[in-house]
Design an enzyme around this catalytic site. Structure first.
Site, PDB file in Angstrom:
ATOM      1  CD  GLU A 250      -2.912  -0.950   2.411  1.00 17.72           C
ATOM      2  OE1 GLU A 250      -2.602  -0.222   3.374  1.00 17.72           O
ATOM      3  OE2 GLU A 250      -3.882  -1.719   2.436  1.00 17.72           O
ATOM      4  CE  LYS A 252       5.900   4.857   6.661  1.00 14.50           C
ATOM      5  NZ  LYS A 252       5.442   6.130   7.144  1.00 14.50           N
ATOM      6  NE  ARG A 257      -2.206   4.118  12.409  1.00 10.10           N
ATOM      7  CZ  ARG A 257      -1.483   3.028  12.530  1.00 10.10           C
ATOM      8  NH1 ARG A 257      -0.215   3.114  12.815  1.00 10.10           N
ATOM      9  NH2 ARG A 257      -2.029   1.842  12.368  1.00 10.10           N
ATOM     10  NE  ARG A 273       2.647   6.551  15.913  1.00  9.05           N
ATOM     11  CZ  ARG A 273       3.635   6.250  15.088  1.00  9.05           C
ATOM     12  NH1 ARG A 273       3.516   6.471  13.806  1.00  9.05           N
ATOM     13  NH2 ARG A 273       4.743   5.728  15.541  1.00  9.05           N
ATOM     14  CD  GLU A 303      -0.504   8.628   7.708  1.00  5.14           C
ATOM     15  OE1 GLU A 303      -0.865   7.876   8.637  1.00  5.14           O
ATOM     16  OE2 GLU A 303       0.563   9.260   7.740  1.00  5.14           O
ATOM     17  CG  PHE A 344      -4.176   2.172   6.567  1.00  2.00           C
ATOM     18  CD1 PHE A 344      -3.987   1.417   7.702  1.00  2.00           C
ATOM     19  CD2 PHE A 344      -3.809   3.506   6.579  1.00  2.00           C
ATOM     20  CE1 PHE A 344      -3.452   1.976   8.839  1.00  2.00           C
ATOM     21  CE2 PHE A 344      -3.270   4.075   7.717  1.00  2.00           C
ATOM     22  CZ  PHE A 344      -3.093   3.310   8.856  1.00  2.00           C
ATOM     23  NE  ARG A 420       7.876   0.436  16.775  1.00  2.00           N
ATOM     24  CZ  ARG A 420       7.509   1.443  15.991  1.00  2.00           C
ATOM     25  NH1 ARG A 420       7.440   1.265  14.687  1.00  2.00           N
ATOM     26  NH2 ARG A 420       7.206   2.612  16.495  1.00  2.00           N
ATOM     27  CE  LYS A 426       8.980   2.186  10.332  1.00  2.00           C
ATOM     28  NZ  LYS A 426       8.729   3.085  11.417  1.00  2.00           N
TER      29      LYS A 426
HETATM   30  P1  AMP Z   1       6.398   5.330  10.723  1.00  2.00           P
HETATM   31  O1  AMP Z   1       5.635   6.511  11.242  1.00  2.00           O
HETATM   32  O2  AMP Z   1       7.558   5.685   9.856  1.00  2.00           O
HETATM   33  O3  AMP Z   1       6.707   4.316  11.805  1.00  2.00           O
HETATM   34  O4  AMP Z   1       5.417   4.544   9.716  1.00  2.00           O
HETATM   35  C1  AMP Z   1       4.178   4.008  10.086  1.00  2.00           C
HETATM   36  C2  AMP Z   1       3.081   5.025   9.827  1.00  2.00           C
HETATM   37  O5  AMP Z   1       2.780   5.128   8.440  1.00  2.00           O
HETATM   38  C3  AMP Z   1       1.734   4.640  10.417  1.00  2.00           C
HETATM   39  O6  AMP Z   1       1.688   4.967  11.783  1.00  2.00           O
HETATM   40  C4  AMP Z   1       0.747   5.454   9.610  1.00  2.00           C
HETATM   41  O7  AMP Z   1       0.554   6.707  10.232  1.00  2.00           O
HETATM   42  C5  AMP Z   1       1.477   5.690   8.300  1.00  2.00           C
HETATM   43  N1  AMP Z   1       0.829   5.088   7.107  1.00  2.00           N
HETATM   44  C6  AMP Z   1       0.695   5.731   5.924  1.00  2.00           C
HETATM   45  N2  AMP Z   1       0.096   4.951   5.018  1.00  2.00           N
HETATM   46  C7  AMP Z   1      -0.193   3.773   5.643  1.00  2.00           C
HETATM   47  C8  AMP Z   1      -0.807   2.560   5.205  1.00  2.00           C
HETATM   48  N3  AMP Z   1      -1.251   2.381   3.960  1.00  2.00           N
HETATM   49  N4  AMP Z   1      -0.920   1.554   6.131  1.00  2.00           N
HETATM   50  C9  AMP Z   1      -0.455   1.704   7.387  1.00  2.00           C
HETATM   51  N5  AMP Z   1       0.143   2.842   7.839  1.00  2.00           N
HETATM   52  C10 AMP Z   1       0.280   3.855   6.977  1.00  2.00           C
END
Ligand code: AMP
Length: 568
Positions: A250, A252, A257, A273, A303, A344, A420, A426
């Site tokens: 998907e 990102k 969030r 979040r 998101e 999502f 987690r 990611k």
């Molecule tokens: P990070 O903040 O770098 O740990 O990455 C995870 C975050 O990506 C999640 O907490 C979401 O806020 C964001 N995110 C964006 N697109 C998506 C998606 N398609 N599925 C899940 N999380 C997503």
């Protein structure tokens, strides 16, 4: 219960670093309150007075605590501030000055945990004129009757900084030790109950009734829920290896969030979040939800991403971050900074929890009940594939579309709130590095007291030779083995301090450090006009001189490169 008894438990917990010992200390306390109707002492152990899902905050600053201490002790503000600078912990200062208080004998009025809960619970309710005075008198009332150790923990609780080293894992284990059998099934069930309820008092009450009662705890739309978090994948291959084939890819999205809730009464609530309720900041989202989601009740994970109204290109998180905090003129910001919701996941639907269902089932349902409308609300762009080439193309496209990268998800996995997990990964481009100069800093608190804990980073303006701020980095460790320590860096910096303003200091530009950061954004906050996102100090560069530090020109080029995604 007498508050002093709870404070003895706090002291014991603070003194004993071993988690096993902490669990033992806590379960002894829980045994005492097991048969009491009100089990809210658990909130006090968490350093709160409300359940975790509750968004209410004390709203007490260090300055207000100082005022309350002046009022209750009669000691001058200057003396308290100077002690605080030395010790770095206002709780300890409170303890010290309370023990010196002449009227030591006046602790006759015994404080109870009920009284503490009562006064502290009133703090978030206070609003409007005279709020500060009312808050002050509620706190001073407690401090006046407090013994030194009680004063210490009252202040620490007010400042959300209890420092007893007791996290949710220890509280969970203590609940199990108090009322249930200790095995993996029980631990998983209690953890899952807590993740769903976000309320340790409820979990403890149910645990007292047995495992079956624990297992019946469900998600509740309208209560904020901790989001499931992702681990990093190295590349597409690594992603497939870890989540299996076929995998779900998907976009990102580079926004923030949003957990969107609709309960049986059709009440819509939006949480971040951090579990903050931001519903009133997003009337546009509430409208989109009403128009484009067909369901009586749900919890949907999504998101929110900003876009430029003219170019219709997605913008970065930074561009829309104001929308989370804005409390006034909301409609104006809705128009100026529009957002699109990319849903999502769905964890609850029409009265039933879906957290234990497979992602495959959840994502299918999500796509069934959402009517996609671009630039309002839609489901996340998705590709389900076993083909590496296709996955790579999808990743490239995500970056071209100005997104951060891709998420890689396992089709069979459940939703684990707050965890987690290795079944949601990611993938984003590697982080970047720059050499910058330290030009400022701020003294820390707690174990960082007396040391600089945050460092201002600057680049050089190639035209004027001036140093321009571009970000702040903190998070250096105490120990040397783990890389550069804040102790080592403070020692190097101290002789270079040119000015002190409160806890902040100006530093003569001399020290060059290597910074790793995620990307560069335009920002009015810093003089350079740019801000580094997530900068971390990696190492000192004694081999580099000021001449070698990054220039504003280079920063601009880096920024453009990121924008154009030339790297990919
Ligand atoms: P990070 O903040 O770098 O740990 O990455 C995870 C975050 O990506 C999640 O907490 C979401 O806020 C964001 N995110 C964006 N697109 C998506 C998606 N398609 N599925 C899940 N999380 C997503």
């Amino acid at each position: 219960m007498n508050y002093s008894d709870l404070c003895k438990v706090y002291e014991d917990l603070e003194k004993n670093p071993s988690r096993l010992k902490k669990t033992e200390i806590l379960s002894q306390l829980l045994k005492k309150i097991k048969h009491e109707k009100n089990k809210e002492i658990i909130y006090l152990i968490e350093g709160k007075v409300f359940p975790d899902y509750c968004e209410k905050e004390f709203g007490i600053s260090e300055q207000l605590c100082i005022k309350a201490l002046v009022k209750s002790s009669g000691i001058s503000k200057e003396k308290i501030v100077s002690e605080w600078r030395k010790i770095g912990d206002l709780g300890k200062v409170a303890e010290e000055i309370t023990s010196k208080k002449k009227q030591n004998t006046l602790f006759s009025h015994k404080l109870t945990t009920e009284k503490i809960l009562k006064n502290l619970k009133r703090l978030p309710e206070l609003q409007g004129k005279g709020t500060v005075d009312k808050k002050l008198s509620l706190i001073s009332e407690l401090l006046t009757s407090a013994s030194p150790i009680e004063a210490k923990y009252i202040i620490r609780t007010l400042l959300n900084d209890l420092r007893i080293g007791t996290g949710p894992g220890t509280i969970r284990d203590s609940i199990i030790a108090t009322c249930l059998k200790k095995d993996k099934e029980t631990t998983d069930a209690v953890q899952s109950a807590y993740d769903k309820a976000n309320d340790f008092v409820l979990v403890f009450e149910r645990a007292c009734k047995g495992l079956k009662s624990i297992k019946s705890i469900n998600l509740t739309p309208g209560h904020p829920l901790k989001a499931m978090l992702a681990l990093k994948a190295e590349n597409i291959q690594d992603g497939f290896k870890r989540v299996g084939k076929p995998a779900v890819f998907e976009y990102k999205y580079d926004g923030f969030r949003m957990m969107i809730n609709k309960d049986e009464k059709e009440d819509i609530k939006i949480f971040t979040r951090r579990l903050d309720n931001v519903t009133s900041q997003f009337p546009d989202v509430v409208q989109y939800v009403k128009q484009h989601i067909k369901a009586k009740s749900f919890i949907i994970d999504s998101e929110a991403v900003g876009f430029d109204k003219k170019t219709r290109r997605y913008t970065s998180f930074q561009a829309i971050s104001q929308r989370i905090k804005r409390k006034h003129n909301i409609q104006e910001l809705v128009k100026k900074l529009p957002i699109e919701i990319n849903a999502f996941d769905i964890l609850y639907y029409n009265g039933k929890s879906l957290a234990d269902e497979s992602f495959e089932k959840r994502t299918k349902l999500l796509r069934k009940i959402i009517e996609n409308k671009r630039f309002h609300l839609k489901t996340a762009h998705q590709l389900i594939t076993s083909n590496e080439k296709q996955a790579k193309e999808f990743y490239k496209q995500a970056l071209k579309d100005n997104q951060e990268g891709v998420m890689i998800k396992n089709l069979k996995s459940i939703y684990q709130p707050g965890a987690r997990v290795g079944h949601m990964l990611k993938l984003k481009p590697a982080e970047n590095e720059l050499d910058l100069v330290i030009t400022g800093g701020e003294y820390g608190k707690g174990k960082r007291a007396g040391y600089l804990a945050s460092f201002t980073l600057s680049c050089k303006d190639d035209k004027t030779n001036e140093y321009l701020e571009i970000g702040k980095a903190s998070g250096l460790k105490e120990k040397k083995q783990e890389g550069l320590s804040f102790i080592e860096l403070t020692k190097k910096i101290k002789p270079l301090i040119t000015k002190e303003i409160g806890r902040k200091v100006n530093i003569k530009p001399k020290i060059v450090v290597t910074i790793r950061y995620q990307n560069i954004q335009r920002s009015p906050t810093y003089k350079s006009g740019f801000a580094l996102r997530f900068p971390r100090i990696i190492q000192l560069r004694p081999d580099r001189s000021l001449k070698d530090s990054a220039t504003l020109k280079e920063i601009k080029e880096d920024y453009k490169r990121h924008e154009l995604k030339i790297r990919y």
